[in-house]
Each structure stands twice: as C-alpha cells, then as structure tokens.
Design an enzyme around this catalytic site. Structure first.
Site, PDB file in Angstrom:
ATOM      1  N   ARG A 153      10.712  -1.328  11.606  1.00  0.00           N
ATOM      2  CA  ARG A 153       9.622  -1.004  12.515  1.00  0.00           C
ATOM      3  C   ARG A 153       9.490  -2.078  13.602  1.00  0.00           C
ATOM      4  O   ARG A 153       9.711  -3.253  13.347  1.00  0.00           O
ATOM      5  CB  ARG A 153       8.298  -0.917  11.728  1.00  0.00           C
ATOM      6  CG  ARG A 153       8.162   0.382  10.982  1.00  0.00           C
ATOM      7  CD  ARG A 153       7.015   0.441  10.001  1.00  0.00           C
ATOM      8  NE  ARG A 153       5.802  -0.267  10.344  1.00  0.00           N
ATOM      9  CZ  ARG A 153       4.702  -0.258   9.593  1.00  0.00           C
ATOM     10  NH1 ARG A 153       4.687   0.448   8.453  1.00  0.00           N
ATOM     11  NH2 ARG A 153       3.638  -0.925   9.947  1.00  0.00           N
ATOM     12  N   LYS A 194       0.839  -1.218   0.000  1.00  0.00           N
ATOM     13  CA  LYS A 194       0.000   0.000   0.000  1.00  0.00           C
ATOM     14  C   LYS A 194       0.869   1.262   0.000  1.00  0.00           C
ATOM     15  O   LYS A 194       0.677   2.162  -0.802  1.00  0.00           O
ATOM     16  CB  LYS A 194      -0.935   0.018   1.220  1.00  0.00           C
ATOM     17  CG  LYS A 194      -1.890  -1.153   1.291  1.00  0.00           C
ATOM     18  CD  LYS A 194      -2.857  -1.020   2.464  1.00  0.00           C
ATOM     19  CE  LYS A 194      -2.211  -0.998   3.836  1.00  0.00           C
ATOM     20  NZ  LYS A 194      -1.515  -2.253   4.210  1.00  0.00           N
ATOM     21  N   ARG A 224      -0.709  -9.022  13.070  1.00  0.00           N
ATOM     22  CA  ARG A 224      -1.247  -8.035  12.122  1.00  0.00           C
ATOM     23  C   ARG A 224      -1.919  -8.728  10.945  1.00  0.00           C
ATOM     24  O   ARG A 224      -2.969  -8.298  10.482  1.00  0.00           O
ATOM     25  CB  ARG A 224      -0.121  -7.119  11.632  1.00  0.00           C
ATOM     26  CG  ARG A 224       0.269  -6.087  12.664  1.00  0.00           C
ATOM     27  CD  ARG A 224       1.678  -5.583  12.448  1.00  0.00           C
ATOM     28  NE  ARG A 224       1.855  -4.914  11.190  1.00  0.00           N
ATOM     29  CZ  ARG A 224       2.986  -4.950  10.474  1.00  0.00           C
ATOM     30  NH1 ARG A 224       4.022  -5.649  10.898  1.00  0.00           N
ATOM     31  NH2 ARG A 224       3.073  -4.289   9.361  1.00  0.00           N
ATOM     32  N   ARG A 242      11.585  -5.564   5.414  1.00  0.00           N
ATOM     33  CA  ARG A 242      11.314  -4.139   5.151  1.00  0.00           C
ATOM     34  C   ARG A 242      12.143  -3.198   6.029  1.00  0.00           C
ATOM     35  O   ARG A 242      12.319  -3.423   7.213  1.00  0.00           O
ATOM     36  CB  ARG A 242       9.835  -3.846   5.392  1.00  0.00           C
ATOM     37  CG  ARG A 242       9.523  -2.357   5.253  1.00  0.00           C
ATOM     38  CD  ARG A 242       8.070  -2.072   5.187  1.00  0.00           C
ATOM     39  NE  ARG A 242       7.386  -2.476   6.397  1.00  0.00           N
ATOM     40  CZ  ARG A 242       6.083  -2.357   6.561  1.00  0.00           C
ATOM     41  NH1 ARG A 242       5.342  -1.856   5.594  1.00  0.00           N
ATOM     42  NH2 ARG A 242       5.518  -2.738   7.680  1.00  0.00           N
ATOM     43  N   ARG A 296     -10.148   0.349   8.193  1.00  0.00           N
ATOM     44  CA  ARG A 296      -9.816  -1.070   8.418  1.00  0.00           C
ATOM     45  C   ARG A 296     -10.935  -1.822   9.104  1.00  0.00           C
ATOM     46  O   ARG A 296     -10.807  -3.019   9.357  1.00  0.00           O
ATOM     47  CB  ARG A 296      -8.588  -1.189   9.330  1.00  0.00           C
ATOM     48  CG  ARG A 296      -7.354  -0.813   8.601  1.00  0.00           C
ATOM     49  CD  ARG A 296      -6.131  -1.111   9.397  1.00  0.00           C
ATOM     50  NE  ARG A 296      -5.109  -0.247   8.867  1.00  0.00           N
ATOM     51  CZ  ARG A 296      -3.834  -0.541   8.815  1.00  0.00           C
ATOM     52  NH1 ARG A 296      -3.398  -1.666   9.314  1.00  0.00           N
ATOM     53  NH2 ARG A 296      -2.993   0.306   8.295  1.00  0.00           N
TER      54      ARG A 296
HETATM   55  P1  AP5 Z   1       4.728  -1.610   2.033  1.00  0.00           P
HETATM   56  O1  AP5 Z   1       4.434  -0.762   0.823  1.00  0.00           O
HETATM   57  O2  AP5 Z   1       5.435  -0.971   3.152  1.00  0.00           O
HETATM   58  O3  AP5 Z   1       3.413  -2.363   2.551  1.00  0.00           O
HETATM   59  P2  AP5 Z   1       2.090  -1.800   3.241  1.00  0.00           P
HETATM   60  O4  AP5 Z   1       0.934  -2.427   2.520  1.00  0.00           O
HETATM   61  O5  AP5 Z   1       2.128  -0.304   3.320  1.00  0.00           O
HETATM   62  O6  AP5 Z   1       2.142  -2.497   4.639  1.00  0.00           O
HETATM   63  P3  AP5 Z   1       2.205  -1.898   6.118  1.00  0.00           P
HETATM   64  O7  AP5 Z   1       2.972  -2.880   6.934  1.00  0.00           O
HETATM   65  O8  AP5 Z   1       2.690  -0.477   6.119  1.00  0.00           O
HETATM   66  O9  AP5 Z   1       0.763  -1.943   6.559  1.00  0.00           O
HETATM   67  P4  AP5 Z   1       0.368  -1.931   8.054  1.00  0.00           P
HETATM   68  O10 AP5 Z   1      -1.087  -1.970   7.958  1.00  0.00           O
HETATM   69  O11 AP5 Z   1       0.938  -2.985   8.888  1.00  0.00           O
HETATM   70  O12 AP5 Z   1       1.026  -0.643   8.650  1.00  0.00           O
HETATM   71  P5  AP5 Z   1       0.495   0.840   8.808  1.00  0.00           P
HETATM   72  O13 AP5 Z   1       1.679   1.710   8.844  1.00  0.00           O
HETATM   73  O14 AP5 Z   1      -0.575   1.141   7.837  1.00  0.00           O
HETATM   74  O15 AP5 Z   1       5.561  -2.891   1.479  1.00  0.00           O
HETATM   75  C1  AP5 Z   1       6.013  -3.888   2.382  1.00  0.00           C
HETATM   76  C2  AP5 Z   1       7.388  -4.415   1.953  1.00  0.00           C
HETATM   77  O16 AP5 Z   1       7.262  -5.110   0.695  1.00  0.00           O
HETATM   78  C3  AP5 Z   1       8.430  -3.311   1.692  1.00  0.00           C
HETATM   79  O17 AP5 Z   1       9.669  -3.794   2.122  1.00  0.00           O
HETATM   80  C4  AP5 Z   1       8.397  -3.105   0.166  1.00  0.00           C
HETATM   81  O18 AP5 Z   1       9.640  -2.652  -0.332  1.00  0.00           O
HETATM   82  C5  AP5 Z   1       8.074  -4.511  -0.322  1.00  0.00           C
HETATM   83  N1  AP5 Z   1       7.259  -4.527  -1.536  1.00  0.00           N
HETATM   84  C6  AP5 Z   1       6.209  -3.703  -1.834  1.00  0.00           C
HETATM   85  N2  AP5 Z   1       5.671  -4.031  -3.022  1.00  0.00           N
HETATM   86  C7  AP5 Z   1       6.381  -5.115  -3.477  1.00  0.00           C
HETATM   87  C8  AP5 Z   1       6.291  -5.932  -4.655  1.00  0.00           C
HETATM   88  N3  AP5 Z   1       5.353  -5.708  -5.619  1.00  0.00           N
HETATM   89  N4  AP5 Z   1       7.176  -6.954  -4.782  1.00  0.00           N
HETATM   90  C9  AP5 Z   1       8.115  -7.196  -3.839  1.00  0.00           C
HETATM   91  N5  AP5 Z   1       8.268  -6.458  -2.710  1.00  0.00           N
HETATM   92  C10 AP5 Z   1       7.393  -5.422  -2.525  1.00  0.00           C
HETATM   93  O19 AP5 Z   1      -0.171   0.777  10.236  1.00  0.00           O
HETATM   94  C11 AP5 Z   1       0.631   0.600  11.405  1.00  0.00           C
HETATM   95  C12 AP5 Z   1      -0.234   0.462  12.631  1.00  0.00           C
HETATM   96  O20 AP5 Z   1      -0.980   1.679  12.856  1.00  0.00           O
HETATM   97  C13 AP5 Z   1      -1.306  -0.639  12.597  1.00  0.00           C
HETATM   98  O21 AP5 Z   1      -0.786  -1.910  12.938  1.00  0.00           O
HETATM   99  C14 AP5 Z   1      -2.276  -0.111  13.635  1.00  0.00           C
HETATM  100  O22 AP5 Z   1      -1.821  -0.338  14.935  1.00  0.00           O
HETATM  101  C15 AP5 Z   1      -2.259   1.380  13.370  1.00  0.00           C
HETATM  102  N6  AP5 Z   1      -3.283   1.762  12.390  1.00  0.00           N
HETATM  103  C16 AP5 Z   1      -3.070   2.292  11.148  1.00  0.00           C
HETATM  104  N7  AP5 Z   1      -4.230   2.501  10.522  1.00  0.00           N
HETATM  105  C17 AP5 Z   1      -5.211   2.074  11.362  1.00  0.00           C
HETATM  106  C18 AP5 Z   1      -6.617   2.009  11.269  1.00  0.00           C
HETATM  107  N8  AP5 Z   1      -7.282   2.403  10.176  1.00  0.00           N
HETATM  108  N9  AP5 Z   1      -7.306   1.523  12.331  1.00  0.00           N
HETATM  109  C19 AP5 Z   1      -6.683   1.126  13.454  1.00  0.00           C
HETATM  110  N10 AP5 Z   1      -5.341   1.147  13.599  1.00  0.00           N
HETATM  111  C20 AP5 Z   1      -4.616   1.619  12.562  1.00  0.00           C
HETATM  112 MG    MG Z   2       2.391   1.119   4.886  1.00  0.00          MG
END
Ligand code: AP5
Ligand code: MG
Length: 217
Positions: free
Chosen positions: A161, A13, A172, A128, A89
């Site tokens: 992270r 994402k 997660r 990552r 979410r």
């Molecule tokens: P990346 O692009 O970083 O993946 P992502 O989908 O953004 O995954 P996240 O881990 O950031 O999602 P998350 O939901 O856990 O974290 P968030 O920060 O939103 O890619 C991942 C890896 O793969 C990277 O190394 C990249 O280089 C690689 N990659 C990407 N595309 C690729 C491809 N095509 N091929 C190969 N490799 C690839 O949330 C963090 C925390 O905040 C949550 O756990 C929660 O506690 C809180 N939070 C956030 N939003 C909410 C909400 N709406 N409600 C409640 N709590 C929330």
């Molecule tokens: Mg992300």
C-alpha cells in the site's frame, strides 16, 4: 452482536477481523477497504478520499460517517451484526455510529482493543503486502505467502500500500496515538472495552479475542 475492533495501524485488525467474523458468523466491514474499493471504482467518495489515505491522513468525518453508516444499513448487517474494523476513529464518528445504530434498534455490544507496541507496529507495516482481489493480508517476515508475490487464497498479485511506505507510516501512528486512542475512554465509560494483547502470534491473538468476546455477552 455488533463489535468494534480498535487498534493502531498494523495492530492486526484486518488479519484478526477476517478470522473472527468467520468464527462468529458475522460480517466484517473495514472502512479502509471500503475507501480503497471506492477509489478503484472511481466513485465520488473514492476520488475525494484517495488523497487523504495515500498521505496517511484521516478522511474527514462527514465523508467517512456517511459512507460507513450507509453501508451497514443494508439488511444483512442489521440482521446478523457487524464486526467493524477501522471505524470509528474519532469521538464524533463513535457518536454518529451510536446514533445510527439506535435508529435501527441496535447498539455496540463490545469494543476490542488490540494493544501492540509502536516499534512492532512499524516493523509489521513496512513488511505488509495485500492481495489485489480480496485484500488478504501477508507479511514478508511473520506471515509470508507460499509463492512470493502471489495470494495463497485467490492467486491474485500482492502489492504494497502507498501508505505503508515512507513518512506516511509514522504519520498514521501519530494519528492513532494522539487521537483515536481517546476512544478507549469513550468505550470504557460505557463498560464495553476489552483489551487484548496483540503482540503474540496470530493464532494466539485469535484465541484471546474469542475469549474477550465471550466475556462481553
Ligand atoms: P493488519 O491486519 O493489516 O493490520 P491493521 O490493524 O488492519 O492495520 P491497517 O494498516 O490496515 O490499519 P490502517 O488504519 O492504517 O488502515 P485502514 O485500511 O483501516 O496487519 C498488519 C501487518 O502485520 C500484516 O503484514 C500482518 O500480516 C501482520 N500481522 C498481523 N498480526 C500479526 C501478529 N499477531 N504477529 C505478527 N505479524 C502480524 O485505513 C486506511 C486509510 O483509510 C486511513 O489511513 C484513512 O485515511 C482512511 N480511513 C479508514 N477508516 C477511517 C476512519 N474511520 N476515519 C477516517 N479515515 C479513515
Ligand atoms: Mg487493515
């Protein structure tokens, strides 16, 4: 347009949202980035949220909805449209988002689901690294920086992270596949869902997402 990028943790994402927002001239808003910034700044929201996100749990809906809706109520987001990454979410968050947008005469145009198998998600998350300054995303296997440990784009240090280590990763993913996945039905019923195969290389996924957005119009 207002677009939601849906997908499990590690589905790409953040990686794709930065590229897509640039191509479409939209603003990228990541709820996870907002929480991490709030935590670094030591705000009340940041302090309350930190324990949840470090453990890999969802932050409670009331806190999340208030933070995101307040952020996207700024004029530039209402005027130009937003690309939401990581929000909503839960069904309650999706309903609150619809109501919040309606109040300013806006709505969600499209919800893009990045589909990636669980094994691949695990592999991506454990490799990552993120940059300190601007949250640019790297991967030691699939998307390494030119100089190890340093961001190509702004020169800041890379870090892993807390929620990309140990049991938090599995937790997660469980949350996604047990709860957030229900949003697919929510947007399908509104005829707003487009599914894109996120298990290709980054360039290919970007192209497929652009096609999907065009099909939403
Ligand atoms: P990346 O692009 O970083 O993946 P992502 O989908 O953004 O995954 P996240 O881990 O950031 O999602 P998350 O939901 O856990 O974290 P968030 O920060 O939103 O890619 C991942 C890896 O793969 C990277 O190394 C990249 O280089 C690689 N990659 C990407 N595309 C690729 C491809 N095509 N091929 C190969 N490799 C690839 O949330 C963090 C925390 O905040 C949550 O756990 C929660 O506690 C809180 N939070 C956030 N939003 C909410 C909400 N709406 N409600 C409640 N709590 C929330
Ligand atoms: Mg992300």
């Amino acid at each position: 347009m207002n677009i939601i990028l849906l997908g499990a943790q590690g589905s790409g994402k953040g990686t794709q949202a930065k590229r897509l927002a640039q191509t479409l001239g939209m603003h990228h808003v990541s709820s996870g980035d907002l929480f991490r910034k709030a935590s670094e700044a030591g705000t009340e929201v940041g302090k309350k949220a930190q324990s949840y996100f470090d453990r890999g749990e969802l932050v409670p809906d009331d806190l999340t909805v208030a933070m995101v809706l307040e952020h996207i109520s700024q004029e530039k987001y209402v005027r130009d449209g937003v690309l939401l990454d990581g929000f909503p979410r839960t069904i309650a968050q999706a309903q609150a988002l619809d109501q919040g947008l309606l109040r300013v005469g806006r709505f969600i145009d499209c919800s893009l689901y990045l589909e990636v198998p669980r094994e691949e998600l695990l592999h991506r998350l454990s490799g990552r690294y993120i940059c300190q300054a601007n949250q640019h995303v790297y991967n030691i296997d699939t998307n390494p920086p030119k100089v190890p440990g340093i961001c190509d784009l702004d020169g800041s240090e890379l870090y892993q992270r807390a929620d990309d280590q140990g049991s938090a990763i599995q937790k997660r993913l469980d949350i996604f596949f047990n709860e957030t996945i229900r949003l697919l039905d929510y947007y399908e019923q509104q005829h707003k869902l487009k599914t894109v195969n996120g298990n290709h290389n980054i360039e290919q996924v970007s192209k497929d997402l652009i096609h999907a957005v065009k099909a939403c119009k």
